[in-house]
Write a protein that holds these residues in place. Sequence first.
Motif, PDB file in Angstrom:
ATOM      1  N   THR A  41       0.771  -1.051  -0.029  1.00 48.55           N
ATOM      2  CA  THR A  41      -0.141   0.114  -0.016  1.00 48.55           C
ATOM      3  C   THR A  41       0.778   0.704  -0.207  1.00 48.55           C
ATOM      4  OG1 THR A  41      -1.684  -0.804   0.910  1.00 48.55           O
ATOM      5  CG2 THR A  41      -1.961   0.980   1.310  1.00 48.55           C
ATOM      6  N   ARG A  43       1.331   4.917   0.923  1.00 52.18           N
ATOM      7  CA  ARG A  43       0.721   6.024   2.394  1.00 52.18           C
ATOM      8  C   ARG A  43       1.087   7.300   1.797  1.00 52.18           C
ATOM      9  NH1 ARG A  43      -2.912   3.214   4.943  1.00 52.18           N
ATOM     10  NH2 ARG A  43      -2.149   0.964   4.971  1.00 52.18           N
ATOM     11  N   GLY A  44       0.385   8.539   2.207  1.00 56.99           N
ATOM     12  CA  GLY A  44       0.278   9.816   1.982  1.00 56.99           C
ATOM     13  C   GLY A  44       1.743  10.225   3.541  1.00 56.99           C
ATOM     14  N   SER A  45       1.445   9.312   4.565  1.00 55.82           N
ATOM     15  CA  SER A  45       2.448   9.828   5.558  1.00 55.82           C
ATOM     16  C   SER A  45       3.321   7.825   6.194  1.00 55.82           C
ATOM     17  CB  SER A  45       2.296  10.494   6.693  1.00 55.82           C
ATOM     18  OG  SER A  45       1.551  10.157   7.163  1.00 55.82           O
ATOM     19  N   THR A  48       0.657   3.257   9.188  1.00 56.93           N
ATOM     20  CA  THR A  48       0.069   1.986   8.608  1.00 56.93           C
ATOM     21  C   THR A  48      -1.449   3.067   8.536  1.00 56.93           C
ATOM     22  OG1 THR A  48      -0.141   0.826  10.584  1.00 56.93           O
ATOM     23  CG2 THR A  48       1.125   0.312   8.803  1.00 56.93           C
ATOM     24  N   SER A  49      -1.786   3.645   9.450  1.00 59.97           N
ATOM     25  CA  SER A  49      -3.229   4.107   9.321  1.00 59.97           C
ATOM     26  C   SER A  49      -3.189   5.945   8.633  1.00 59.97           C
ATOM     27  CB  SER A  49      -3.229   5.371  10.658  1.00 59.97           C
ATOM     28  OG  SER A  49      -2.601   5.921  11.042  1.00 59.97           O
ATOM     29  N   SER A  50      -2.296   6.039   7.498  1.00 61.95           N
ATOM     30  CA  SER A  50      -2.575   7.175   6.503  1.00 61.95           C
ATOM     31  C   SER A  50      -3.627   6.596   5.673  1.00 61.95           C
ATOM     32  CB  SER A  50      -1.304   7.936   6.554  1.00 61.95           C
ATOM     33  OG  SER A  50      -0.309   7.366   5.502  1.00 61.95           O
ATOM     34  N   THR A  51      -3.412   8.366   4.485  1.00 65.25           N
ATOM     35  CA  THR A  51      -4.462   8.140   3.718  1.00 65.25           C
ATOM     36  C   THR A  51      -3.452   6.839   2.467  1.00 65.25           C
ATOM     37  OG1 THR A  51      -4.781   9.929   3.812  1.00 65.25           O
ATOM     38  CG2 THR A  51      -5.267   9.218   1.831  1.00 65.25           C
ATOM     39  N   SER A  52      -4.404   6.012   2.238  1.00 60.11           N
ATOM     40  CA  SER A  52      -3.966   5.005   1.378  1.00 60.11           C
ATOM     41  C   SER A  52      -4.082   6.045  -0.255  1.00 60.11           C
ATOM     42  CB  SER A  52      -4.404   3.707   1.145  1.00 60.11           C
ATOM     43  OG  SER A  52      -4.662   2.849  -0.049  1.00 60.11           O
ATOM     44  N   TYR A  53      -2.769   5.201  -1.026  1.00 57.46           N
ATOM     45  CA  TYR A  53      -3.406   6.215  -2.595  1.00 57.46           C
ATOM     46  C   TYR A  53      -2.859   4.757  -3.152  1.00 57.46           C
ATOM     47  CZ  TYR A  53      -2.872  10.925  -0.215  1.00 57.46           C
ATOM     48  OH  TYR A  53      -2.618  12.231   0.153  1.00 57.46           O
ATOM     49  N   HIS A  83       4.262   7.338  -7.737  1.00 60.81           N
ATOM     50  CA  HIS A  83       3.797   7.519  -6.683  1.00 60.81           C
ATOM     51  C   HIS A  83       5.354   8.827  -6.070  1.00 60.81           C
ATOM     52  CE1 HIS A  83       0.754   4.681  -6.610  1.00 60.81           C
ATOM     53  NE2 HIS A  83       1.765   4.209  -7.221  1.00 60.81           N
ATOM     54  N   ARG A  86       5.343   9.900  -1.897  1.00 58.62           N
ATOM     55  CA  ARG A  86       4.750   8.878  -0.943  1.00 58.62           C
ATOM     56  C   ARG A  86       5.320   8.082  -0.139  1.00 58.62           C
ATOM     57  NH1 ARG A  86      -0.093  11.922  -1.450  1.00 58.62           N
ATOM     58  NH2 ARG A  86      -1.123  11.941  -3.330  1.00 58.62           N
TER      59      ARG A  86
END
Length: 103
Positions: A41, A43-45, A48-53, A83, A86
């Motif tokens: 996955t 991620r934005g940051s 593991t809980s940040s926004t998925s791209y 990406h 990211r």
Amino acid sequence: SSRRRHTRSCLVSVGSEMCIRDRVYATDLSSTWMVIDGPLTIRGSASTSSTSYGTIANGTTFTISDTALSGNYIFGKISSGTHNGRWVALGNGSSRYCMTPNY
């Protein structure tokens, strides 16, 4: 007890043995990485809980410009391709999701 310093990059790990987490975190940032246990996955940051791209599949290659620890995960900041900027998990504790010639 004696201590060795490991200096593969500007990041330093101190200890008698290095674990996988230390090897990834202190890696050569100029290497090309390849996904070996995906899909991973994007991620934005570095969390593991940040926004998925979206995801990247096995065999996908990329470069990173930075690393960060988040919980038990080691994240790399992607510095190439669509990406760029990211984050992706390179591994956790004893598992690696990506490989590079130095890891």
